[in-house]
Design an enzyme around this catalytic site. Structure first.
Site, PDB file in Angstrom:
ATOM      1  N   ASN A   9       0.871  -1.229   0.042  1.00 26.33           N
ATOM      2  CA  ASN A   9      -0.030   0.010  -0.129  1.00 26.33           C
ATOM      3  C   ASN A   9       0.736   1.301  -0.031  1.00 26.33           C
ATOM      4  O   ASN A   9       1.572   1.623   1.221  1.00 26.33           O
ATOM      5  CB  ASN A   9      -0.878   0.057   1.366  1.00 26.33           C
ATOM      6  CG  ASN A   9      -1.568   1.278   1.392  1.00 26.33           C
ATOM      7  OD1 ASN A   9      -1.579   1.906   0.387  1.00 26.33           O
ATOM      8  ND2 ASN A   9      -2.403   1.372   2.697  1.00 26.33           N
ATOM      9  N   LYS A  11       0.064   4.211  -0.429  1.00 23.54           N
ATOM     10  CA  LYS A  11      -0.510   5.601   0.242  1.00 23.54           C
ATOM     11  C   LYS A  11      -0.269   6.658  -0.607  1.00 23.54           C
ATOM     12  O   LYS A  11      -0.290   6.398  -2.048  1.00 23.54           O
ATOM     13  CB  LYS A  11      -0.050   5.681   1.834  1.00 23.54           C
ATOM     14  CG  LYS A  11       0.109   4.460   2.555  1.00 23.54           C
ATOM     15  CD  LYS A  11      -0.076   4.723   3.947  1.00 23.54           C
ATOM     16  CE  LYS A  11       0.045   3.280   4.949  1.00 23.54           C
ATOM     17  NZ  LYS A  11       0.052   3.355   6.110  1.00 23.54           N
ATOM     18  N   HIS A  91      -9.381   1.257   5.028  1.00 24.37           N
ATOM     19  CA  HIS A  91      -8.000   1.669   5.718  1.00 24.37           C
ATOM     20  C   HIS A  91      -8.113   2.603   6.916  1.00 24.37           C
ATOM     21  O   HIS A  91      -9.045   3.515   6.778  1.00 24.37           O
ATOM     22  CB  HIS A  91      -7.123   2.176   4.671  1.00 24.37           C
ATOM     23  CG  HIS A  91      -5.575   2.252   5.268  1.00 24.37           C
ATOM     24  ND1 HIS A  91      -5.187   3.066   6.293  1.00 24.37           N
ATOM     25  CD2 HIS A  91      -4.577   0.999   5.197  1.00 24.37           C
ATOM     26  CE1 HIS A  91      -3.912   2.891   6.381  1.00 24.37           C
ATOM     27  NE2 HIS A  91      -3.613   1.749   5.957  1.00 24.37           N
ATOM     28  N   GLU A  93      -6.449   4.900   7.992  1.00 30.14           N
ATOM     29  CA  GLU A  93      -6.190   6.535   7.354  1.00 30.14           C
ATOM     30  C   GLU A  93      -7.708   6.935   6.874  1.00 30.14           C
ATOM     31  O   GLU A  93      -7.913   8.135   7.303  1.00 30.14           O
ATOM     32  CB  GLU A  93      -5.202   6.696   6.646  1.00 30.14           C
ATOM     33  CG  GLU A  93      -3.745   6.340   7.472  1.00 30.14           C
ATOM     34  CD  GLU A  93      -2.729   6.036   6.618  1.00 30.14           C
ATOM     35  OE1 GLU A  93      -2.673   5.614   5.567  1.00 30.14           O
ATOM     36  OE2 GLU A  93      -1.865   5.404   7.089  1.00 30.14           O
ATOM     37  N   GLU A 163      -5.101  -4.498  10.778  1.00 29.66           N
ATOM     38  CA  GLU A 163      -4.088  -3.416  10.788  1.00 29.66           C
ATOM     39  C   GLU A 163      -4.295  -2.633  12.219  1.00 29.66           C
ATOM     40  O   GLU A 163      -4.991  -1.582  12.343  1.00 29.66           O
ATOM     41  CB  GLU A 163      -4.193  -2.650   9.701  1.00 29.66           C
ATOM     42  CG  GLU A 163      -3.850  -3.002   8.463  1.00 29.66           C
ATOM     43  CD  GLU A 163      -3.394  -1.958   7.320  1.00 29.66           C
ATOM     44  OE1 GLU A 163      -2.364  -2.499   6.756  1.00 29.66           O
ATOM     45  OE2 GLU A 163      -3.953  -0.981   7.250  1.00 29.66           O
ATOM     46  N   GLY A 169       2.758   2.612  10.797  1.00 27.01           N
ATOM     47  CA  GLY A 169       3.594   3.738  10.502  1.00 27.01           C
ATOM     48  C   GLY A 169       4.524   4.205  11.904  1.00 27.01           C
ATOM     49  O   GLY A 169       5.159   5.168  11.918  1.00 27.01           O
ATOM     50  N   SER A 209       3.563  -1.903  10.395  1.00 24.84           N
ATOM     51  CA  SER A 209       5.296  -2.086  10.524  1.00 24.84           C
ATOM     52  C   SER A 209       5.707  -3.247  10.273  1.00 24.84           C
ATOM     53  O   SER A 209       6.752  -3.768  10.917  1.00 24.84           O
ATOM     54  CB  SER A 209       5.507  -1.407  12.011  1.00 24.84           C
ATOM     55  OG  SER A 209       5.186  -0.099  12.289  1.00 24.84           O
TER      56      SER A 209
HETATM   57  P1  13P Z   1       3.368   0.690   7.599  1.00 27.12           P
HETATM   58  O1  13P Z   1       3.790  -0.753   6.842  1.00 27.12           O
HETATM   59  O2  13P Z   1       3.764   1.652   7.075  1.00 27.12           O
HETATM   60  O3  13P Z   1       3.017   0.422   9.235  1.00 27.12           O
HETATM   61  O4  13P Z   1       1.676   0.630   7.025  1.00 27.12           O
HETATM   62  C1  13P Z   1       0.850  -0.329   7.209  1.00 27.12           C
HETATM   63  C2  13P Z   1      -0.152   0.008   6.411  1.00 27.12           C
HETATM   64  O5  13P Z   1      -1.066   1.040   6.658  1.00 27.12           O
HETATM   65  C3  13P Z   1      -0.729  -0.676   5.120  1.00 27.12           C
HETATM   66  O6  13P Z   1      -1.739  -0.425   4.727  1.00 27.12           O
END
Ligand code: 13P
Length: 249
Positions: A9, A11, A91, A93, A163, A169, A209
């Site tokens: 992903n 983003k 997601h 976010e 997640e 992140g 992560s």
């Molecule tokens: P990270 O791997 O940067 O923690 O992000 C995970 C994520 O949100 C994947 O959709």
């Protein structure tokens, strides 16, 4: 035996050069696990033409509507035409920054399925919810909302990504035991709603992560069927190293 899926992903990151780098590296990917890339919308055509056969394409969001006056939105049919197999829905976010609630996410889940895309439904609790021992309640509601909107066999032809919001992140990963426990809960919940056959076939990915140095241990858990990778998917070496761990596991 569920085939592992490693999906990146991106983003709001990446450019044509990153597509080219991943496409080159992915050319020597194996058949034991599936590799997928979810770049931002404008990079989908470039990715569709450059990624080698067998590497799946996904989008990061989709409208719950089929067509019409929804400025800025992209429909599931458009994503299918652009070459997508997958689309991420819900997601954290999108939920946190753009106010998407379970109903909206469920609408997107249904729209994706109806168009013939495979939705990757993201679920997960915040740190406050985990501390309050509400992880199963929160994740259970997120699963149930999609099930109520999509009806019986909702999770046939779908993917779930667990997640934990506190691990996205942050560099803080769920321990393999913590992740496995929630993955097993998700599969159990889906079995209660859709039957054990659908639940046993359902890929449940872990996101938060995941890195080359923790991937093998996470992917070694019984109910962890792959990863949804954020930051590490922007570094082709790391992304392909995680994929390698999945293919060898
Ligand atoms: P990270 O791997 O940067 O923690 O992000 C995970 C994520 O949100 C994947 O959709």
């Amino acid at each position: 035996m569920r085939r592992k899926i490693i999906a990146g992903n991106w983003k709001m990151n990446g450019d044509r050069d990153l597509v080219r780098q991943v496409a080159e590296r992915a050319a020597d990917s194996a058949v034991e696990a599936e590799l997928a890339v979810c770049p931002p919308f404008p990079l989908l055509p470039t990715a569709a033409s450059q990624l080698p056969f067998g590497v799946a394409l996904g989008a990061q969001d989709v409208s719950e509507y089929e067509a019409g006056a929804y400025t800025g939105e992209v429909s599931a049919a458009m994503l299918l035409e652009a070459g997508c197999r997958y689309v991420i829905v819900g997601h954290s976010e999108r939920r946190t920054l753009y106010g998407e609630d379970n109903d909206r996410v469920a609408g997107k889940f249904v729209a994706a399925k109806q168009a013939g895309l495979t939705p990757i439904l993201c679920v997960g609790e915040t740190l406050a919810e985990r501390d309050a021992e509400r992880t199963e309640a929160v994740v259970g509601e997120q699963i149930d909302a999609a099930h109520e909107a999509a009806g019986t066999q909702a999770f046939q032809g779908a993917v779930v990504a667990y997640e934990p919001v506190w691990a996205i992140g942050t560099g803080r990963t769920a321990t393999p035991e913590q992740a496995q426990a929630v993955h097993a809960f998700i599969r159990q919940r889906v079995a209660e709603r859709d039957g054990s056959e659908v639940a046993e076939q359902l890929p449940v990915l872990y996101g938060g992560s995941m890195k080359p140095d923790n991937a093998a241990e996470l992917l070694g858990q019984r109910d962890i069927d792959g990863g949804l990778i954020g930051g590490a998917s922007l570094k082709p070496d790391s992304f392909l190293a995680i994929y390698q761990a999945a293919a060898e596991g």
